[in-house]
Design a protein around this motif. Structure first.
Motif, PDB file in Angstrom:
ATOM      1  N   GLY A 143      43.772-100.449 -41.462  1.00 25.86           N
ATOM      2  CA  GLY A 143      44.974-100.045 -42.188  1.00 25.86           C
ATOM      3  C   GLY A 143      45.714-101.224 -42.796  1.00 25.86           C
ATOM      4  N   LEU A 144      45.776-102.338 -42.071  1.00 28.63           N
ATOM      5  CA  LEU A 144      46.420-103.545 -42.608  1.00 28.63           C
ATOM      6  C   LEU A 144      45.661-104.081 -43.819  1.00 28.63           C
ATOM      7  CD1 LEU A 144      47.284-105.406 -39.277  1.00 28.63           C
ATOM      8  CD2 LEU A 144      48.932-104.405 -40.883  1.00 28.63           C
ATOM      9  N   CYS A 147      46.559-102.011 -46.784  1.00 30.35           N
ATOM     10  CA  CYS A 147      47.849-102.426 -47.348  1.00 30.35           C
ATOM     11  C   CYS A 147      47.692-103.683 -48.203  1.00 30.35           C
ATOM     12  CB  CYS A 147      48.849-102.707 -46.221  1.00 30.35           C
ATOM     13  SG  CYS A 147      49.613-101.240 -45.507  1.00 30.35           S
ATOM     14  N   SER A 150      45.689-103.157 -51.546  1.00 28.19           N
ATOM     15  CA  SER A 150      46.087-102.045 -52.419  1.00 28.19           C
ATOM     16  C   SER A 150      46.784-102.506 -53.684  1.00 28.19           C
ATOM     17  CB  SER A 150      46.999-101.084 -51.650  1.00 28.19           C
ATOM     18  OG  SER A 150      48.208-101.740 -51.274  1.00 28.19           O
ATOM     19  N   TYR A 155      49.477 -96.058 -53.907  1.00 28.67           N
ATOM     20  CA  TYR A 155      48.063 -96.044 -53.495  1.00 28.67           C
ATOM     21  C   TYR A 155      47.866 -94.844 -52.590  1.00 28.67           C
ATOM     22  CZ  TYR A 155      43.667 -98.492 -52.110  1.00 28.67           C
ATOM     23  OH  TYR A 155      42.372 -98.889 -51.889  1.00 28.67           O
ATOM     24  N   ILE A 180      48.672 -98.785 -41.752  1.00 26.47           N
ATOM     25  CA  ILE A 180      49.217 -98.349 -43.041  1.00 26.47           C
ATOM     26  C   ILE A 180      50.743 -98.399 -43.039  1.00 26.47           C
ATOM     27  CG2 ILE A 180      49.494 -96.323 -44.528  1.00 26.47           C
ATOM     28  CD1 ILE A 180      46.603 -95.593 -43.882  1.00 26.47           C
ATOM     29  N   CYS A 183      53.117-101.118 -44.783  1.00 22.04           N
ATOM     30  CA  CYS A 183      53.510-101.192 -46.196  1.00 22.04           C
ATOM     31  C   CYS A 183      54.034 -99.831 -46.644  1.00 22.04           C
ATOM     32  CB  CYS A 183      52.341-101.638 -47.068  1.00 22.04           C
ATOM     33  SG  CYS A 183      50.893-100.571 -46.984  1.00 22.04           S
ATOM     34  N   ASP A 184      54.811 -99.844 -47.702  1.00 24.93           N
ATOM     35  CA  ASP A 184      55.412 -98.581 -48.148  1.00 24.93           C
ATOM     36  C   ASP A 184      54.792 -98.030 -49.425  1.00 24.93           C
ATOM     37  OD1 ASP A 184      56.382-100.376 -49.999  1.00 24.93           O
ATOM     38  OD2 ASP A 184      58.472-100.235 -49.347  1.00 24.93           O
ATOM     39  N   ASN A 185      53.741 -98.689 -49.948  1.00 28.31           N
ATOM     40  CA  ASN A 185      53.132 -98.192 -51.182  1.00 28.31           C
ATOM     41  C   ASN A 185      51.907 -97.313 -50.932  1.00 28.31           C
ATOM     42  OD1 ASN A 185      51.777-100.758 -50.409  1.00 28.31           O
ATOM     43  ND2 ASN A 185      50.484-100.291 -52.182  1.00 28.31           N
ATOM     44  N   VAL A 186      51.392 -97.319 -49.672  1.00 29.43           N
ATOM     45  CA  VAL A 186      50.213 -96.519 -49.342  1.00 29.43           C
ATOM     46  C   VAL A 186      50.663 -95.168 -48.799  1.00 29.43           C
ATOM     47  CG1 VAL A 186      48.141 -96.340 -47.913  1.00 29.43           C
ATOM     48  CG2 VAL A 186      48.804 -98.554 -48.875  1.00 29.43           C
ATOM     49  N   ASN A 311      48.602-111.603 -49.574  1.00 26.44           N
ATOM     50  CA  ASN A 311      49.466-110.423 -49.598  1.00 26.44           C
ATOM     51  C   ASN A 311      50.032-110.080 -48.222  1.00 26.44           C
ATOM     52  OD1 ASN A 311      49.123-110.041 -52.349  1.00 26.44           O
ATOM     53  ND2 ASN A 311      47.350-108.703 -52.098  1.00 26.44           N
TER      54      ASN A 311
END
Length: 342
Positions: A143-144, A147, A150, A155, A180, A183-186, A311
């Motif tokens: 999951g990391l 992130c 992505s 995403y 996951i 991050c807040d974009n996945v 990232n």
């Protein structure tokens, strides 16, 4: 451990009165698995059989034998196979239980018969040992990586799960969601169990690609799901990212120039060799940790690892690059062969 004295040796003692050495000490290992046709299972069996042969040939003081049984996905068949095996009295049983709760009474029965029970992948407190994979940590690393790779843009990912009630699959799922969450974009747009079945995985992937035209990635708790998912995406002209779990050699080979972005290096070949090494160590009087955690690093390309680190991917997560992972995946004997216990 079982010591057996042959009839010919006893006859020789009676005839000649000479000291007689007992026949070889024996180590009989049985591995009961939930299936046998997935690529991981094929590699598992191959590694197990090769290790049995190598250990038997390497040591003059012990006769090593082994059998592999497949329940073909049936809980009832696995229970029946386990009951029969206990009555046959092997020394060590590795059981990859479809549902651990159903096997609790059989663990006690095996132990009463002097058999060492090793729970595979899904830990059991009642077992003599549990062979585990660090599933929550591995899932978190997957999951990391998702992130970090992505790109920071929205995403959308769909996650194929294991079988309901299977602790190993549920732990992998828990870890993936934990990773996951960094991050807040996945966004997880779909989750569905495929029951470790590639046919079900194919149907699920087909439905997802129709239902989610803006899907960016598919995450799986086993590489067995990757094969049909990748093929369906390619046939449909969809460019998706894939995040796997198993270290299947064909999946690792698709990481350099393909769409697989991350994987977890188990390798059925490595596990098969490690099973036999573990059984041999126990047979010789060693006591491994009650919960034996198999070494399973994250696999990335070197380029993607650099991107991930830039990232915010944690620097302390151990990563194997693809070439190293492929070498280790194929050569379980280097880590777990007879030389490792001499």
């Amino acid at each position: 451990m079982k010591l057996k004295t042959g009839l010919m040796a006893a006859t020789a003692l009676a005839m000649f009165g000479a000291p007689v050495l007992a026949a070889d000490d024996t180590l009989d290992i049985v591995f009961i698995n939930d299936g046998h046709v997935a690529p991981y299972h094929v590699a598992w069996l191959s590694g197990f059989e090769d290790a049995i042969k190598a250990y038997d040939e390497a040591f003059d003081d012990v006769k090593v034998t082994g059998r592999w049984l497949s329940a073909e996905g049936s809980l009832e068949k696995m229970i029946q196979q386990t009951e029969v095996t206990i009555n046959e009295g092997p020394d060590v049983m590795f059981v990859n239980a479809i549902n651990v709760d159903a096997f609790e009474p059989l663990v006690a029965k095996a132990q009463e018969a002097g058999i060492t029970w090793i729970a595979v992948h899904s830990p059991m407190d009642s077992a003599d040992y549990s062979f585990t994979l660090g599933d929550v940590v591995n899932g978190t690393n997957q999951g990391l990586a998702m992130c970090a790779l992505s790109g920071g843009e929205p995403y959308k990912v769909a996650i194929m799960l294991g079988q309901a009630g299977n602790p190993s699959g549920e732990a992998r799922h828990e870890g993936i969601l934990k990773g996951i969450a960094a991050c807040d974009n996945v966004e997880v747009v779909a989750e569905q169990p495929a029951d470790w079945d590639t046919v079900k995985a194919q149907s699920i992937a087909e439905n997802w690609l129709t239902q989610y035209p803006d899907l960016n990635a598919i995450s799986g708790v086993t590489d067995g799901y990757m094969y049909p998912s990748i093929a369906i995406a390619m046939n449909g002209g969809r460019e998706l990212d894939f995040y796997g779990y198993d270290g299947d050699i064909p999946i690792l080979q698709q990481m350099t120039d393909g769409s697989v972005k991350a994987d977890i290096l188990l390798s059925g070949t490595r596990e098969g060799w490690n099973f036999v090494q573990m059984a041999y160590r126990i047979h010789k009087g060693e006591t491994p940790d009650k919960v034996y955690d198999f070494f399973t690093p994250l696999v990335l390309t070197e380029e993607n690892h650099k991107v991930a680190l830039a990232n915010g991917f944690p620097e302390d997560v151990q990563v194997y690059y693809v070439d190293q992972a492929l070498d280790v995946a194929a050569k379980g004997y280097l880590e777990f062969g007879p030389d490792s216990v001499k």
